[in-house]
Motif scaffolding. Sequence first.
Motif, PDB file in Angstrom:
ATOM      1  N   ASN A  19      70.945  12.193 -43.116  1.00  0.00           N
ATOM      2  CA  ASN A  19      69.772  11.396 -43.448  1.00  0.00           C
ATOM      3  C   ASN A  19      70.148  10.187 -44.300  1.00  0.00           C
ATOM      4  O   ASN A  19      69.650   9.102 -44.113  1.00  0.00           O
ATOM      5  CB  ASN A  19      68.730  12.243 -44.176  1.00  0.00           C
ATOM      6  N   THR A  22      71.951   7.677 -42.143  1.00  0.00           N
ATOM      7  CA  THR A  22      71.108   7.084 -41.116  1.00  0.00           C
ATOM      8  C   THR A  22      70.447   5.811 -41.606  1.00  0.00           C
ATOM      9  O   THR A  22      70.410   4.819 -40.896  1.00  0.00           O
ATOM     10  CB  THR A  22      70.031   8.092 -40.658  1.00  0.00           C
ATOM     11  N   ILE A  23      69.943   5.790 -42.821  1.00  0.00           N
ATOM     12  CA  ILE A  23      69.305   4.588 -43.336  1.00  0.00           C
ATOM     13  C   ILE A  23      70.330   3.466 -43.515  1.00  0.00           C
ATOM     14  O   ILE A  23      70.021   2.302 -43.329  1.00  0.00           O
ATOM     15  CB  ILE A  23      68.530   4.858 -44.639  1.00  0.00           C
ATOM     16  N   LYS A  26      70.820   1.503 -40.276  1.00  0.00           N
ATOM     17  CA  LYS A  26      69.732   0.604 -39.888  1.00  0.00           C
ATOM     18  C   LYS A  26      69.893  -0.699 -40.661  1.00  0.00           C
ATOM     19  O   LYS A  26      69.774  -0.730 -41.870  1.00  0.00           O
ATOM     20  CB  LYS A  26      68.381   1.254 -40.172  1.00  0.00           C
ATOM     21  N   GLU A  29      65.078  -5.162 -40.888  1.00  0.00           N
ATOM     22  CA  GLU A  29      63.774  -4.749 -41.394  1.00  0.00           C
ATOM     23  C   GLU A  29      62.765  -5.867 -41.161  1.00  0.00           C
ATOM     24  O   GLU A  29      63.054  -7.036 -41.381  1.00  0.00           O
ATOM     25  CB  GLU A  29      63.863  -4.431 -42.885  1.00  0.00           C
ATOM     26  N   LYS A  98      69.524   4.683 -52.040  1.00  0.00           N
ATOM     27  CA  LYS A  98      69.405   4.155 -50.683  1.00  0.00           C
ATOM     28  C   LYS A  98      67.958   4.165 -50.201  1.00  0.00           C
ATOM     29  O   LYS A  98      67.577   3.332 -49.392  1.00  0.00           O
ATOM     30  CB  LYS A  98      70.275   4.960 -49.723  1.00  0.00           C
ATOM     31  N   THR A  99      67.160   5.109 -50.687  1.00  0.00           N
ATOM     32  CA  THR A  99      65.782   5.200 -50.223  1.00  0.00           C
ATOM     33  C   THR A  99      64.781   4.640 -51.230  1.00  0.00           C
ATOM     34  O   THR A  99      63.605   4.514 -50.905  1.00  0.00           O
ATOM     35  CB  THR A  99      65.407   6.654 -49.893  1.00  0.00           C
ATOM     36  N   TYR A 150      61.527   3.802 -49.306  1.00  0.00           N
ATOM     37  CA  TYR A 150      61.421   4.148 -47.892  1.00  0.00           C
ATOM     38  C   TYR A 150      60.849   5.546 -47.737  1.00  0.00           C
ATOM     39  O   TYR A 150      61.148   6.442 -48.516  1.00  0.00           O
ATOM     40  CB  TYR A 150      62.793   4.109 -47.215  1.00  0.00           C
ATOM     41  N   GLU A 153      62.883   7.375 -43.787  1.00  0.00           N
ATOM     42  CA  GLU A 153      64.038   6.533 -43.522  1.00  0.00           C
ATOM     43  C   GLU A 153      63.726   5.234 -42.784  1.00  0.00           C
ATOM     44  O   GLU A 153      64.639   4.491 -42.457  1.00  0.00           O
ATOM     45  CB  GLU A 153      65.103   7.292 -42.733  1.00  0.00           C
ATOM     46  N   SER A 154      62.485   4.936 -42.495  1.00  0.00           N
ATOM     47  CA  SER A 154      62.170   3.728 -41.737  1.00  0.00           C
ATOM     48  C   SER A 154      60.992   2.940 -42.297  1.00  0.00           C
ATOM     49  O   SER A 154      60.954   1.727 -42.172  1.00  0.00           O
ATOM     50  CB  SER A 154      61.857   4.082 -40.281  1.00  0.00           C
ATOM     51  N   ARG A 187      62.108  -0.429 -40.957  1.00  0.00           N
ATOM     52  CA  ARG A 187      63.556  -0.663 -40.898  1.00  0.00           C
ATOM     53  C   ARG A 187      64.103  -0.024 -39.636  1.00  0.00           C
ATOM     54  O   ARG A 187      63.826   1.125 -39.334  1.00  0.00           O
ATOM     55  CB  ARG A 187      64.223  -0.077 -42.140  1.00  0.00           C
TER      56      ARG A 187
END
Length: 188
Positions: A19, A22-23, A26, A29, A98-99, A150, A153-154, A187
């Motif tokens: 997880n 994964t971000i 990407k 955005e 990251k998030t 986030y 993750e998106s 994202r």
Amino acid sequence: MKKILVALLLFYGIVNAQNESTISDKKNEFRVDVLSAILSSKISVSYERFFTNDFSVGLNVNYSDSKKLTEDFEEGNTNNLGKYEINPYVRYALSKGKTSYYFAEVFASYNGGDYKEIAREENGGTAIYTTKISNYTDIAAGGSLGYKMYFNESIAVELLVGFGYNFLNTDKSPDKISRVGINLGYRF
């Protein structure tokens, strides 16, 4: 029982690590500023490209055709009516999440709109005051601070506050410009 517990912990670590990575995979955005749309009927969209976890560049485009701002301009409450802005920017993450993280931004702004002034004209020995409307364009530079988080993750939620100063056509353009918004994005 211990083997099952170790297997579950290992599985959780692998899923969690995937997880987080994964971000990072990407790199693009797209965002829309909902605060500007609600408060001032301004359309504001942004695109951001991530190069590393800490560094990104982007472009923000604003267009305004607000009835309230136009009425203020026509009634003489303000002598500037900003119509558009194109804002390229560079961002650096100040925190390592990251998030969710804080960031600092440096931006430039190509902006323009209408300018109204009262001019005195001589007409056969008498002075007549008329209102003249002209267009202005200017370039500004400034900085912003913000916070981004986030979900799944998106889905991005971003809070942004920043100011800049016009420096080319200061007799007609506004002295300061602002970058304030609550943005929702995706994202990918």
